[in-house]
Write a protein that holds these residues in place. Sequence first.
Motif, short mmCIF file in Angstrom:
data_model
loop_
_atom_site.label_atom_id
_atom_site.label_comp_id
_atom_site.label_asym_id
_atom_site.label_seq_id
_atom_site.Cartn_x
_atom_site.Cartn_y
_atom_site.Cartn_z
N UNK A 57 -30.00 3.38 -12.71
CA UNK A 57 -30.94 2.32 -12.36
C UNK A 57 -30.66 1.69 -11.00
N UNK A 58 -29.40 1.66 -10.57
CA UNK A 58 -29.08 1.00 -9.31
C UNK A 58 -28.88 1.99 -8.16
N UNK A 59 -28.36 3.18 -8.46
CA UNK A 59 -28.17 4.18 -7.41
C UNK A 59 -29.19 5.31 -7.47
N UNK A 60 -30.03 5.29 -8.50
CA UNK A 60 -31.09 6.30 -8.58
C UNK A 60 -30.59 7.71 -8.79
N UNK A 61 -29.45 7.86 -9.46
CA UNK A 61 -28.88 9.19 -9.70
C UNK A 61 -28.83 9.49 -11.19
N UNK A 62 -29.18 10.71 -11.53
CA UNK A 62 -29.04 11.16 -12.92
C UNK A 62 -27.55 11.33 -13.24
N UNK A 63 -27.07 10.72 -14.31
CA UNK A 63 -25.67 10.93 -14.68
C UNK A 63 -25.42 12.41 -14.99
N UNK A 64 -24.49 13.00 -14.29
CA UNK A 64 -24.18 14.41 -14.49
C UNK A 64 -23.00 14.58 -15.42
N UNK A 65 -22.18 15.58 -15.14
CA UNK A 65 -21.05 15.87 -16.01
C UNK A 65 -19.96 14.80 -15.91
N UNK A 66 -19.86 14.17 -14.76
CA UNK A 66 -18.81 13.16 -14.58
C UNK A 66 -19.41 11.91 -13.94
N UNK A 67 -20.18 11.13 -14.72
CA UNK A 67 -20.83 9.95 -14.14
C UNK A 67 -19.85 8.89 -13.65
N UNK A 68 -18.68 8.81 -14.26
CA UNK A 68 -17.72 7.77 -13.88
C UNK A 68 -17.25 7.98 -12.44
N UNK A 69 -16.82 9.20 -12.12
CA UNK A 69 -16.38 9.47 -10.76
C UNK A 69 -17.54 9.40 -9.78
#
Length: 470
Positions: A215-227
């Motif tokens: 929602x804030x960076x406009x990126x789909x969470x992939x395999x490693x959303x934390x990093x």
Amino acid sequence: MSPAPQPAPFRPEAAILTLGDGFYDRVAPADFLETRLRFRNDRAAAEIGLENLADAEWIERFGRFHAFEGSLPQPLALRYHGHQFRAYNPDIGDGRGFLYAQVRANDGRLLDLGTKGSGQTPWSRFGDGRLTLKGGVREVLATEMLEALGVETSRTLSLVETGEALHRGDEPSPTRSAVLTRLSWGHIRIGSFQRLAYLEDAAGLEALTRYCLFNLYGEEPGEDPVLALFRRVVERTAELAASYMAAGFVHGVLNSDNIAITAESFDYGPWRFTPDWEPGFTAAYFDHQGLYAFGRQAQAIHWDVAQLAIALSQIASIDDLAGVLDGFPAAYEAALTAAMLRRLGVRPRGEAEDLALVGHLERALARRTVTIDRAFFDWRGGKRRGPSPADNAYSHPVFAPFLEAIAGYDAAASLDHPYWFDPKPCSMHIEEVEAIWTPIADADDWTALEAKIAAVRRMADALAGRPPRA
């Protein structure tokens, strides 16, 4: 020439509700004695489709906080913890503000309408939940100046005087009260993650990580959303620290609950612009150790980001997080060089030359014979355009390496704007801020504030290479 932002339709959102009730408390705004509109930022309002509100409706929204259909049905006080001057505090949260609404901007970003001084919440502790009018005026000035100087900052959308007499220990009392509304790129903080780690809420940490990334960076969470999220935070916070330095700005209270996960600067209390390149200059009278002094801001922000890494280590490898965090110093150095060149208005020539130029300028400014604003004004575009009160200072040997280096640089933008022919630069030093407040306090005279905002916006047009506005 940079185009002016295009007007946008009003597009309400309520994305934060997907997180669930564990992240916030539903609250109600204070019922103020009166609501007198003192400042409305129609330029910012145009980006979210609200610039055409009549003053009466504006006050209903930003003085009484009637809900926008399609957004939050009632305000939310966000929950968070944080390190305050390096001491961990688990008893904080939105104590005199709340998230009032969310909206889509004309560039597609999800923005928050958040408040300051809107009343007590479960996190107010012993506070009254109010904001002084002077504090509101100071935040208007800080956000206008920082935006003009290219700092990624929250913007003051509205300031409404509320008719209450407040008592404060750090200014003459009783004093007038106000409620302020910010337009921000999210209100999630490093302290929001620290709270979840403190509660050992791994599921909450994962949910908040995905919320911020999407929602804030406009990126789909992939395999490693934390990093993925942490890399963005490290990059952005390094840029934030660098932009403070190039602006000559001292935030004053860089606690981890005051660092947004988007690295957008916000929450302006004891801020100052330092006239001189003085690393030890502090903004907060209570910062006795100089923890958040001008020259220590990058270190302070780096430390705060390390606390985010510690919080995220409950759901990710601490070694991987530390590897990303190790990139902060290099990212800061590159961002500082870029920010200084932007304020000088010159085109980069190469990493080594650019780094040397900035180093020469810092060493020359550290002699404190020329103010920061004056130096950037005089050398905008890489060339002196005429006599300056600082010419004697520029003739000192300490300036010689800078003068030799900048002679090889080309201007990055037009210098045709009339601002560049003014006798002195626009600035925002403490004596100017006090001179703006005095007639408001003494005679309810707002003309000095209005004139200063106009001057700052004129400078912003000149810095952006825009022609003068009608």
